[in-house]
Structures are given as C-alpha cells and as structure tokens.
Design an enzyme around this catalytic site. Structure first.
Site: not given
Ligand code: CA
Length: 670
Positions: A319, A274, A197
């Site tokens: 994601d 992701n 992230e």
């Molecule tokens: Ca993630």
C-alpha cells in the site's frame, strides 16, 4: 503638515486602487499564473500552481508570532474528520467539510455567507476507506468546484453556492469515492477518485470547466487484457501484469489526492495509488511492475496522453501509494538550476525528479525504512530487501500502510530552502491471506487481518515535523511530537512554519531553526493544513480542526475553523483539566497484570497510549472496563473500535487487571 496630508491621500488612493482592482478581477488563467499579484489570497489547493504552500505574507513573523490570538472561530457542527485547505479570495473563504459540505465564509469575521450540502447517502460511510473527508475546492471564473464523496463533481456559483452543473464521474455501483480537491488546468477541471482497497480501476478525468462535459479520461492501469487497451501507454503497461486476477479485482492505481498543473511546461502531474489487491502475488501471480501503480505520471492536460512516468514502488505489495502531495520548484542541483518535482510518498523515500523529463535526481530515506535498502540511481528502482514481500512468510515492515508521510500536505520555503514534512513512524505485520476470495464492495487487501503476531514487535507510532533539505538530501531539524497523525504544514515569508497536531495544538515554529514560537489550542485534533491570507492589510492564519482520516476512521471529533491574527481578541478555547478518577477494586494477580501490560503494549497503545486523542482507558467508566469482552468482540465497531477476535478470557482478565492497576496509580498520583 501639508506634506503629511498629501502623503496620506496618495497612500489612500494607492490602497483604494489596489483593493479595488484586485476585487474586480476574476480568477482566470492569467490570475492563476500570476499569484504574486494576489499575495493576499490563497488561490488554489497548494496556494499556487507550484503547490509549495509558501505565502509571501510576512506581517506575522518570527519576531511577533508570540502575540497571535484567536480572531474568530466557525463551528461546522460536524463530528468527523476535516482535512480541507480553505481557499481565500477577496476576503471570502471557500472550504469543504465532512460529507463534502461546502462553505463560503466571511474571512474577516467568520460569518457564514452560504453553505452547500450535496446530501451524500450515508451508506458511503462504509465505502470510504478513510473517513467521509474532503480536502478542498477549486475556484475558476466565478465557480467553486467540489468533488463529492459519492463520485459527483459539482460546479457552484461562487456568489450564491447554487449548483451550475453536476457531472457523475464514476460508476456509482462500484466502490469509488472522491475525497481529493479538484485542480484547474487550461479551462479544465481535473478530478480523480479512491477505492483501491475495495477493488476499482483507477483513473483521472478532465471536465470542461464551463459546461461540465468530459474532455478526457486517463486510466492508470490496463483494462480487460483480452481486448485492445484505450491507448498506447496502457498497451505498454499490459505486459507488466501477469494473469487476469488484477482485472477481476479492479487493478487499483487510484488518483485520490495529488494532482499538480505546471503551466510552464503544460504538464499535469498525477500521483497514483496502490494495487487492488495490495498483495502482489494474488493480484499479479508471476510478478511484474504493474504499471502505472504507485507512480508519478506526467500527462498532457490538453488531450490526456501520458508524457512520462516514474514508478516509486514497482510491483507494490505494501500500500505504498504515490498520491502524496507533490510540489514544483527550481533547485540548484549539480551546478545548475533544475526544474524539479518533489514528493515524500508513503514508502519512506524523498524523491526529487526533473519535471520536464521524469529523470530521477535523488531518492533518500526520510523515515525508518526496512523494505528496501536504497534506490539504485542507475536503474531508478528501489532495491528490495529479501523477504520484505511476505510471499512465503509474514514480516514486519516499516513504514506501514499509513506511510512515512500521508496526504497531510508538506510545504517548502524558498527562503530557507527546506521542505517541511509531517512525517511519521509506523509499521505493519504483513502476512499473505491464506483463504483469499474477492468480494465486491468489501476490503480486498489479500492480507491476514491486522492484530495478529503484533506482540512480537515494538510498534513505533510517532509523529514529527521534519525540515528536509532537498538539495543536501538530509534533515536540518526535527520536532518530535507525542502524538501521531498530525496536520499538514504552511511556510511563510515571515520565517514561520505552522502545523496543527493530533492533540489539538496549533503551533508556529521558526522556519530556520525549528524553535517553537507560539501555540494555540483547538480543543480537538488537527489533520488539515493551515493557510494564510490578508484583508485590508491585516494578515490572518487559519486552520480547520477535526481529527479524522484513515487512522482514526469514524472517530468522533468536533469540527471548527480557527483563525488567528496578531492581537486577536476572541475568547480562546481553553483546556479543561481532566477529572479525577477513583480506584476500582482489582482482584487480578501480579502475573495477570504483567501479561495485561504486554497485551496493552501490543494491541492498544498505538491508539489508547495517551499520545493520541483516543480515549484514555484508565479513565473509562466502570461499565466499559466490565464489558471488555463485548467491546473486543466488536460491540463498538460502529464507533471506530475494531474487533480483536483473538482475545480469549485469560487475555481479557489480564488486560482488565492491568487497566485497573494503571487507574489506581492515576487515582493516587498528584
Ligand atoms: Ca491505499
């Protein structure tokens, strides 16, 4: 009389030999490969190398589960999420808690034997996307291995809890964190990390279990595109990325949860996460699959070389990590027995692959999915629905980034043939960021903030226990919960499935029918998966309670380990009846109250709707209701309440009026 006596002696000798021999043997490769010789234990993260979380113990079963009672509880004295799977070996429980603290506990009594605190710097509270949690340890040849939030891998002496060696597995100047459990494969400790992230380059590492020396590292995404890549697999991956933004952002693909070792095929299966950024048009302008994001990788554990890969979500932009728990099984498919690997990743499809080759055998929707119509079995690729990638226009996608299923472990019973999935419905409005610039050590999703445009949509935040038939490729039964973000599951030979819930109930179900047989109360939400073990012929079921993780990040919980047994006599945790509230004068007009109700449904209900354990705003102190302007402007961000900058005075007055009206109804109800 003599016969009875002789029988008793023989039984005693057999019991003595059984327990004596089991306690002498170390947990080595032979022990890990023969879990049936240690049915009484929980040897590794998913109980054994298949990671089915199925225990052959059946003393607690569908006929006597109603007699379960609390045997003991252990207070962790923590107030953050507890996600770990306890390991139990020779009557000792080894488990981990918030801030990577590791405990050894007498599994019969709940008394602490030792505790190890790695003293993680509290700055990591803001560098861990999804709470300061830890999902458990690994045990091998007298050592307990634990991944520490700040990127260390520590080997502890199993008897004393004293560190034998420490390896720093990450560049601590970057936003790497470890929350996942290490695994053991052929004398090596395998560990991944998180941080996609924020923006990091994902990888998985293998360390020599004895010395802590790095054996190999496999990066899941390419490095500097202007230089040669570390290996052939990454050379092959490089053309699937466009431009070089992704390299500046880190690329992602972090291995933050599922790692499964298959001793039969000598393959290590690794789930990848992701991209950094989430938004693929910013990360890789011009498209591409972006290998090996959101994939299941099969790696040779001896040298770290890639053997095969299957990408569940090519060019992911939502994601949709593929790090969710994986399990190995032998299933009858197409008239023969196939060695399969199964996963229910975030993207909403349940996958069954041939684990020798990576061949896709089936992929079916297990929750509501609107980003892809189906998975094309000829190409193995999902067929995206036009517009789902929000390139030109924002759109509402189900599931959202919390996934149709997240890290909460699923289990499989070879007896029923069913996979028990902690499934959930959710969604998110995805809108490309209009002013994106990469900022190190901060969130770099490439999306507009959550909360905008939500009122257009009816948000279905619901959790359920889903019994999925992986051969028939459909659900057999489901149990719907009021709450969302529930615990992992455990299946047993007693025809039972255990699961804890967000609302703090710990429940035993009939594994065949889904009938609820028993429930205990934890007094706090449960996200961790339960385990079961046996000491001197008595079976126990144990679970860590303490709500936390990505959804209720920074939520203040109450940490404890609860252990149940048939006829358990410890004092159960009692539910305290909610106190009565009194009405507060409300000068809002009916129109304002109606507008406030809409706002509540759009913004507040998914956390404060009463189906979760977050505060019921009808019961909030008058000072809270009079400070909504400050709270919505971020006054309680540190306590987990997000800022909603778009709330203006009119909206706040409406919301307050609605909450006061609901409070009045509650105060006057019986
Ligand atoms: Ca993630």
């Amino acid at each position: 009389m003599a016969r009875t006596f002789a029988g008793g002696v023989i039984a005693f000798v057999i019991a003595f030999l059984a327990s004596g021999s089991a306690q002498q043997k170390p947990i080595d490769d032979a022990a890990l490969r023969a879990p049936d010789a240690r049915n009484q234990d929980w040897l590794s993260y998913g109980r054994d190398y298949h990671e089915q979380r199925f225990s052959p113990l059946d003393q607690i079963n569908d006929r006597n589960a109603s007699q379960l009672g609390l045997a003991w509880q252990f207070e962790t004295a923590t107030d953050r999420g507890l996600e770990a799977t306890p390991l139990v070996i020779d009557g000792v429980m080894y488990t981990t808690g918030s801030w990577s603290v590791t405990y050894a506990i007498d599994a019969r009594t709940g008394k602490q034997m030792w505790k190890y605190d790695p003293e993680v710097h509290r700055k990591y509270d803001n560098l861990a996307c999804c709470d300061v949690v830890n999902r458990g340890a690994a045990i091998y040849k007298g050592k307990v291995y634990v991944g520490v939030l700040d990127g260390r891998l520590v080997a502890l002496d199993m008897k004393t809890g004293k560190p034998a060696w420490t390896a720093t597995t990450v560049d601590q100047a970057q936003a790497y964190t470890i929350t996942g459990a290490p695994r053991i494969a052929n004398g090596k400790v395998i560990i991944g990390n998180g941080g996609a992230e924020y923006g990091v380059r994902g990888y998985v590492s293998a360390y020599d279990a004895e010395t802590g020396k790095l054996a190999w590292r496999f990066y899941t995404v390419p490095g500097d595109p202007s230089k040669p890549q570390e290996n052939k697999a990454l050379e092959k991956a490089l053309p699937t990325w466009k431009g070089d933004n992704w390299f500046k952002y880190g690329g992602g693909g972090t291995v933050w949860d599922s790692i499964v070792y298959d001793p039969e095929l000598n393959l290590l299966y690794v789930g990848t996460g992701n991209g950094s950024s989430w938004n693929r048009h910013l990360r890789s302008p011009g498209g591409g699959d972006n290998l090996y994001l959101c994939s299941i990788l099969a790696i040779n554990p001896d040298n770290g070389e890639l053997v095969w890969h299957y990408q569940t979500t090519p060019g992911d932009t939502w994601d949709f990590t593929s790090v969710q728990p994986m399990m190995l099984a032998d299933l009858p498919i197409g008239g023969r027995t196939r060695k399969v690997i199964m996963q229910a990743p975030k993207n909403g499809f349940f996958y069954v692959l041939d684990r020798a080759t990576g061949e896709l055998l089936s992929a079916d929707k297990y929750v509501e999915v609107n980003w892809a119509s189906h998975v094309d079995m000829a190409t193995g690729r999902p067929v995206e629905i036009p517009g789902a990638d929000y390139k030109d226009k924002g759109t509402y996608i189900r599931p959202g980034p919390l996934g149709g299923h997240n890290w909460q472990a699923m289990s499989f019973s070879p007896k029923t043939g069913l996979v028990y999935i902690p499934a959930q419905d959710n969604g998110r409005y995805y809108e490309a960021s209009k002013m994106f610039s990469y900022t190190p050590l901060e969130y770099n999703l490439g999306l507009e903030p959550i909360g905008r445009n939500m009122e257009k949509y009816d948000i279905p935040y619901k959790g359920r226990l889903l019994a999925w038939d992986p051969v028939a490729r459909k659900p057999r039964w489901t149990v719907e919960y009021g709450g969302y973000w529930n615990g992992g599951t455990l299946a047993t030979a007693g025809n039972l499935v255990f699961q804890g819930t967000a609302l703090g109930d710990f429940i035993a179900f009939n594994a065949t029918t889904g009938e609820k047989l028993w429930s205990g109360y934890a007094g706090t939400g449960i996200v961790a998966p339960p385990v079961t073990y046996s000491i001197d012929g008595k079976q126990y079921v144990s679970v860590m309670a303490g709500w936390g993780g990505a959804f209720p990040k920074k939520f203040r919980s109450y940490g404890r380990i609860l252990t149940f047994a048939i006829g358990g006599t410890a004092t159960p945790i009692t539910r305290t009846a909610p106190r009565r509230v009194t009405a507060i004068a409300n000068n809002a007009t009916p129109d304002q109250i109606t507008a406030g109700a809409k706002l509540f449904a759009s913004y507040c209900v998914r956390c404060h709707g009463g189906a979760t354990v977050l505060p019921d705003l009808r019961r909030s102190a008058p000072t809270v209701l009079n400070s909504l302007d400050k709270i919505l402007d971020g006054a309680m961000v540190e306590r987990g309440m997000p800022r909603f900058a778009e709330f203006d005075k009119t909206m706040i007055a409406g919301l307050r009026g609605y909450l006061l009206e609901e409070r009045r109804k509650l105060a006057t109800s019986r």
